[in-house]
Design a protein around this motif. Structure first.
Motif, PDB file in Angstrom:
ATOM      1  N   PHE A   1      -6.890  23.109  -5.729  1.00 46.98           N
ATOM      2  CA  PHE A   1      -6.744  23.865  -4.486  1.00 46.98           C
ATOM      3  C   PHE A   1      -6.045  25.190  -4.772  1.00 46.98           C
ATOM      4  O   PHE A   1      -5.077  25.247  -5.528  1.00 46.98           O
TER       5      PHE A   1
ATOM      6  N   MET B   1      -4.844  28.277   1.498  1.00 45.86           N
ATOM      7  CA  MET B   1      -5.058  27.561   2.748  1.00 45.86           C
ATOM      8  C   MET B   1      -4.570  28.411   3.917  1.00 45.86           C
ATOM      9  O   MET B   1      -3.877  29.418   3.743  1.00 45.86           O
TER      10      MET B   1
ATOM     11  N   PHE C   1      -8.478  24.526   3.683  1.00 42.88           N
ATOM     12  CA  PHE C   1      -8.070  24.701   2.295  1.00 42.88           C
ATOM     13  C   PHE C   1      -9.176  25.376   1.489  1.00 42.88           C
ATOM     14  O   PHE C   1     -10.365  25.088   1.682  1.00 42.88           O
TER      15      PHE C   1
ATOM     16  N   TRP D   1       3.054  22.476   2.605  1.00 41.54           N
ATOM     17  CA  TRP D   1       1.936  22.006   1.781  1.00 41.54           C
ATOM     18  C   TRP D   1       2.119  22.548   0.365  1.00 41.54           C
ATOM     19  O   TRP D   1       2.454  23.718   0.174  1.00 41.54           O
TER      20      TRP D   1
ATOM     21  N   LEU E   1      -0.090  23.007  -2.985  1.00 40.23           N
ATOM     22  CA  LEU E   1      -1.465  22.986  -3.474  1.00 40.23           C
ATOM     23  C   LEU E   1      -1.447  22.806  -4.987  1.00 40.23           C
ATOM     24  O   LEU E   1      -0.959  23.673  -5.724  1.00 40.23           O
TER      25      LEU E   1
ATOM     26  N   LEU F   1      -3.097  17.360  -3.393  1.00 42.11           N
ATOM     27  CA  LEU F   1      -2.224  18.023  -2.432  1.00 42.11           C
ATOM     28  C   LEU F   1      -1.000  17.163  -2.151  1.00 42.11           C
ATOM     29  O   LEU F   1      -1.104  15.943  -2.090  1.00 42.11           O
TER      30      LEU F   1
END
Length: 503
Positions: free
Chosen positions: A60, A63, A73, A327, A329, A334
């Motif tokens: 990832f 986002m 995301f 969050w 990444l 996640l």
């Protein structure tokens, strides 16, 4: 079971967790709960999502959060949408990864991929779909390559590629070429700052849409930046380099001074992103050291237990939600850190069947014995030690008449000086219950009926078995009538038993 943010966890009887509910701890069996209401809300509940949850590539990059709290995301497979329960994958027309995302003032989400710019919007059913803007803005053949970052500045959307900035305003897209390579950009106090490699820092003039030369690269040792953040003073910016060097930029004097290094000497690591988080804290993500924290006084915390449950893998980016949760990444999934959760995890070494708070200690009955820790108002300082000479299935740990008793598969035990002392030689006890009107008598619930337990001059003695009832008595409740009890059997139903006065 699929993980979600709204309902997780739906059950916890076999999830190998001890969950302490803030403000509700006194509802467990408890002889002391002083100080427990002061638990720190700084300690989050951390959830890990792997590809079995989101069903997409595990890397990832970026986002954003829409107006309804739905998260979008940027992933190697395109975009992944998460509404707190369900994950949805959306591919770009050229199947490229999504490297940049930004929400505009009207709720439209702009996305940048490899030679691809477009928007995510909802249809009438509320489902997100993607629309490419390459043809609309006549960007075919522009060879933009990856669009690494996207920003909202004064109603304009600005994408950063290595070779150019793309400024989108209404129905036009203006390209501002780099002298060498735009390696980083960020918006601070409604101004877009961008680093052109080997040349320095520029600021975008929003009226002329020209880059203004602000700080030459030599003032920050020509380091490649990974963060430009607002400082404590209105004229200060914090510059953070990929190598972990932190500088203070004075925008009035146009001067830069070295402040400190995030990494210890000879540490082989890299900074990947940074942001201001929760009051006066700044957090920095890294390749190998998870998350590093520093404050406006330059104090660096490299192993903050707040982030102890973050996966020990490369972090690509960080994102703060509108509810001030975080969050993370990752290169492989996640992490979600919920700082508003009513409970946190403080023990995960075994299945938990009972807890006891007694004399400033927390006891945990598990499938492999009993663990003990001193009570503390700081979640991060719980250190559990296993009670000596006691292994295997433990069903209950109770405070009775000033002593701590343990009901175990191997029998009854009294806890003395962090050691379990066996009471009698009978095996298989669920728990112990006081007998009304008899201060020294107790009923010990067994796999095969009931036993009379007596405390005599400080000694615990199993007196005799209660004859006439040989079923398991795990779930027992005293009735209003003297010597009368209700016993609920998991397979055979409910029994009402009456015991003679002499037991």
């Amino acid at each position: 079971m699929q993980k979600s943010l709204k309902s997780m966890p739906k059950k916890y009887s076999f999830c190998f967790l001890l969950l302490i509910f803030t403000g509700l701890l006194g509802h467990s069996q408890n002889s002391e709960n002083a100080g427990m209401s002061a638990f720190s809300s700084e300690f989050p509940r951390t959830t890990y999502f792997d590809r079995n949850a989101f069903l997409a590539d595990s890397q990832f990059w970026t986002m954003c959060e829409d107006a309804k709290g739905v998260f979008i995301f940027g992933n190697n497979d395109g975009a992944v949408v998460f509404d707190g329960e369900n994950w949805t994958k959306i591919k770009l027309p050229n199947n490229s990864s999504v490297r940049s995302l930004v929400l505009d003032s009207e709720g439209k989400i702009y996305a940048g991929g490899f030679n691809e710019i477009g928007t995510f919007q909802r249809d009438k059913q509320g489902v997100y779909f993607y629309t490419s803007l390459i043809n609309k803005f006549h960007l075919e053949g522009s060879n933009l390559e990856n669009l690494w970052q996207a920003h909202l500045v004064d109603s304009r959307i600005i994408f950063r590629a290595f070779n150019a900035l793309i400024v989108i305003s209404e129905n036009t897209a203006l390209q501002i070429p780099a002298r060498k390579a735009f390696v980083y950009s960020n918006v601070v106090n409604n101004s877009l700052w961008v680093q052109d490699e080997d040349y320095g820092l520029y600021r975008l003039d929003l009226k002329s849409l020209q880059l203004v030369d602000e700080i030459p690269a030599k003032l920050f040792e020509n380091e490649t930046l990974t963060a430009i953040l607002a400082g404590e003073k209105s004229n200060e910016l914090y510059l953070i380099s990929k190598n972990g060097k932190v500088y203070i930029l004075d925008s009035l004097k146009k001067s830069v001074s070295f402040w400190f290094n995030l990494f210890e000497e000879n540490k082989n690591d890299r900074v990947t992103s940074a942001l201001k988080f929760r009051k006066d804290k700044y957090i920095v993500s890294t390749l190998n050291s998870r998350i590093i924290e520093f404050n406006p006084k330059g104090k660096v915390t490299r192993n903050n237990s707040v982030f102890a449950d973050v996966k020990n893998t490369t972090i690509h980016n960080l994102f703060v939600t509108r509810k001030n949760n975080l969050w993370v990444l990752l290169n492989n999934g996640l992490n979600y850190l919920d700082f508003n959760s009513p409970y946190v995890q403080i023990f995960d070494q075994a299945s938990v069947y009972d807890i006891l708070i007694n004399n400033s200690n927390l006891y945990v009955a598990t499938n492999i014995g009993v663990y003990q820790s001193r009570l503390t108002t700081e979640f991060s300082k719980y250190t559990f030690e296993k009670i000596k000479n006691l292994n295997g299935q433990t069903w209950a740990v109770q405070s009775l008449d000033g002593d701590v008793l343990i009901s175990h598969d191997d029998g009854l035990y009294k806890l003395e000086n962090n050691e379990a002392i066996k009471i009698g030689d009978v095996k298989g006890f669920w728990k112990v219950s006081p007998v009304k009107g008899q201060p020294n008598w107790f009923l010990a619930s067994n796999y095969n009926g009931l036993y009379l337990l007596e405390k005599n001059q400080g000694n615990w003695i199993i007196k005799n078995k209660i004859y006439g009832f040989d079923e398991s008595t795990r779930d027992i409740l005293a009735a209003d009538e003297a010597n009368t009890y209700w016993v609920c059997h998991g397979f055979k139903g409910v029994y009402r038993i009456v015991i003679n006065n002499d037991y």
